[in-house]
Scaffold this motif. Structure first.
Motif, short mmCIF file in Angstrom:
data_model
loop_
_atom_site.label_atom_id
_atom_site.label_comp_id
_atom_site.label_asym_id
_atom_site.label_seq_id
_atom_site.Cartn_x
_atom_site.Cartn_y
_atom_site.Cartn_z
N ASN A 2 0.94 -1.35 0.11
CA ASN A 2 0.04 -0.03 0.13
C ASN A 2 0.92 1.21 0.04
O ASN A 2 1.90 1.18 -0.04
CB ASN A 2 -0.93 0.09 0.95
CG ASN A 2 0.05 -0.02 2.34
OD1 ASN A 2 0.73 0.65 2.75
ND2 ASN A 2 -0.86 -0.78 3.26
N LYS A 3 0.21 2.42 -0.25
CA LYS A 3 0.83 3.62 -0.32
C LYS A 3 1.81 4.01 0.96
O LYS A 3 2.87 4.65 0.81
CB LYS A 3 -0.07 4.70 -0.34
CG LYS A 3 0.57 6.18 -0.75
CD LYS A 3 -0.65 7.08 -1.15
CE LYS A 3 -0.20 8.57 -1.11
NZ LYS A 3 -1.25 9.49 -1.18
N GLN A 4 1.04 3.65 2.15
CA GLN A 4 1.97 4.15 3.39
C GLN A 4 3.13 3.26 3.45
O GLN A 4 4.08 3.90 3.98
CB GLN A 4 0.99 3.77 4.32
CG GLN A 4 1.38 4.31 5.81
CD GLN A 4 1.60 5.85 5.75
OE1 GLN A 4 0.89 6.69 5.07
NE2 GLN A 4 2.57 6.33 6.51
N ASN A 5 3.07 1.80 3.14
CA ASN A 5 4.35 1.26 3.20
C ASN A 5 5.35 1.60 2.31
O ASN A 5 6.66 1.66 2.66
CB ASN A 5 3.94 -0.20 3.13
CG ASN A 5 3.15 -0.83 4.32
OD1 ASN A 5 3.39 -0.35 5.29
ND2 ASN A 5 2.33 -2.05 4.11
N LYS A 6 4.86 1.95 1.02
CA LYS A 6 5.73 2.46 0.01
C LYS A 6 6.68 3.46 0.44
O LYS A 6 7.78 3.77 0.50
CB LYS A 6 4.94 2.69 -1.22
CG LYS A 6 4.56 1.42 -1.92
CD LYS A 6 3.86 2.18 -3.32
CE LYS A 6 3.43 0.99 -4.28
NZ LYS A 6 2.75 1.50 -5.34
N LYS A 7 5.92 4.38 1.23
CA LYS A 7 6.48 5.94 1.75
C LYS A 7 7.40 5.50 2.91
O LYS A 7 8.34 6.14 2.80
CB LYS A 7 5.15 6.68 2.05
CG LYS A 7 5.74 8.02 2.64
CD LYS A 7 4.41 9.01 3.25
CE LYS A 7 4.95 9.95 3.88
NZ LYS A 7 3.74 10.96 4.35
N LEU A 8 7.01 4.41 3.65
CA LEU A 8 7.80 4.30 4.82
C LEU A 8 9.28 3.50 4.23
O LEU A 8 10.26 3.93 4.90
CB LEU A 8 7.00 3.36 5.71
CG LEU A 8 7.46 3.16 7.29
CD1 LEU A 8 7.38 4.67 7.68
CD2 LEU A 8 6.73 1.98 8.03
N TRP A 9 9.33 2.63 3.57
CA TRP A 9 10.38 2.01 2.76
C TRP A 9 11.25 3.27 2.09
O TRP A 9 12.50 3.33 2.38
CB TRP A 9 10.03 1.05 1.56
CG TRP A 9 9.72 -0.37 2.35
CD1 TRP A 9 8.50 -0.93 2.28
CD2 TRP A 9 10.67 -1.19 2.89
NE1 TRP A 9 8.49 -2.05 3.06
CE2 TRP A 9 9.77 -2.25 3.24
CE3 TRP A 9 12.00 -0.98 3.04
CZ2 TRP A 9 10.38 -3.37 3.82
CZ3 TRP A 9 12.59 -2.24 3.60
CH2 TRP A 9 12.04 -3.10 4.16
N TYR A 10 10.43 4.12 1.54
CA TYR A 10 11.28 5.25 1.01
C TYR A 10 11.82 6.07 1.95
O TYR A 10 13.23 6.50 1.71
CB TYR A 10 10.24 6.14 0.20
CG TYR A 10 10.74 7.54 -0.76
CD1 TYR A 10 11.40 7.64 -1.90
CD2 TYR A 10 10.89 8.66 0.13
CE1 TYR A 10 11.93 8.40 -2.16
CE2 TYR A 10 11.43 9.69 -0.43
CZ TYR A 10 11.97 9.63 -1.52
OH TYR A 10 12.45 10.78 -2.22
N LEU A 11 11.23 6.57 2.98
CA LEU A 11 12.02 7.52 4.05
C LEU A 11 13.04 6.59 4.78
O LEU A 11 14.06 7.20 5.21
CB LEU A 11 10.66 8.06 5.01
CG LEU A 11 9.61 8.56 4.56
CD1 LEU A 11 8.68 8.87 5.64
CD2 LEU A 11 10.19 10.01 4.16
N ALA A 12 12.84 5.42 5.11
CA ALA A 12 13.76 4.44 5.73
C ALA A 12 15.08 4.70 4.84
O ALA A 12 16.08 4.59 5.52
CB ALA A 12 13.33 3.19 5.83
N ALA A 13 15.15 4.28 3.42
CA ALA A 13 16.05 4.26 2.67
C ALA A 13 16.85 5.73 2.68
O ALA A 13 18.17 5.75 2.67
CB ALA A 13 15.93 3.98 1.10
#
Length: 249
Positions: A2-13
């Protein structure tokens, strides 16, 4: 995903990559580079520890000076382009806050990068007073500089939203990444991990900057780029197995 998980992975990276860049600038380019220039022999190089012989004041302060220089360079890049804004902003903040943090750390612990340099200039308690004053002053200056950037109208056109929410998540992942990388140092895993967290603690003021309300963040689509995230993951593993584990000579 989902969109929230995509964003979280992005911010983590982005957070972990920003941390690794700041750490490499401090330890490898700063301490290590100065050691090579002055002809010192590097005996230990990790993400939090550096040792060379013979003792050299320039090598000691080489780490924080490198943070200051590259922090200023990345800030200049921020003001000239909106490219990779979320990444460059954190690289700027971590480098500049680490510079100030090393000054206060030396004043409190008497074992930091500035300790021996100050002993050559001033005796106690004047050296401690000077370090504390300088550390606080630099923190105040850096906060003003970063807040000024956040206040610019050009930030309304940014390609990646600089919001407190996004910076918070990136910072948390960066701190976790520093702790985990420190656990790879077999000689003293826990202490090394905690030292990594202490380094990131120097950048805590990033969470108290005056972020503007940004309407872009509500509609901004964080593009899931698996190749970029995979590359950051591979780089992080390499970072853990080299600087995290430690390089000895």
């Amino acid at each position: 995903m989902n969109k929230q998980n995509k964003k979280l992975w992005y911010l983590a990276a982005i957070g972990i990559l920003s941390y690794m860049v700041a750490d490499i600038i401090h330890e490898v380019i700063g301490h290590g580079g100065t050691s090579l220039i002055t002809g010192n022999k590097i005996e230990l190089l990790t993400m939090v520890y550096f040792k060379s012989s013979p003792g050299n004041i320039l090598v000691d302060i080489g780490g924080p000076i490198a943070n200051l220089f590259f922090g200023g360079l990345s800030y200049y890049m921020l003001t000239k382009s909106s490219f990779a804004q979320l990444f460059l902003f954190q690289v700027t903040a971590y480098n500049l806050f680490w510079f100030s943090g090393t000054i206060l750390h030396s004043a409190i612990s008497h074992t930091g990068d500035w300790t021996f340099a100050m002993k050559e200039l001033l005796s106690e308690p004047y050296s401690k007073i000077l370090l504390i004053s300088a550390g606080i002053l630099f923190y105040m200056m850096i906060l003003r500089i970063l807040n000024y950037y956040l206040s610019l109208d050009t930030n309304e056109q940014q390609t990646e939203p600089l919001t407190k929410h996004n910076i918070l998540y990136s910072f948390i992942f960066a701190a976790l990444g520093s702790f985990v990388a420190g656990l790879f140092y077999a000689t003293d895993r826990l202490h090394s991990g905690l030292e990594g967290l202490l380094e990131m603690a120097a950048s805590l003021p990033i969470l108290f900057l005056k972020f503007r309300k940004n309407t872009i963040d509500k509609t901004y689509q964080f593009r899931q780029n698996y190749y970029v995230e995979l590359a950051v993951f591979i780089l992080y593993i390499a970072f853990c197995l080299t600087l995290g584990k430690g390089i000895t000579n």
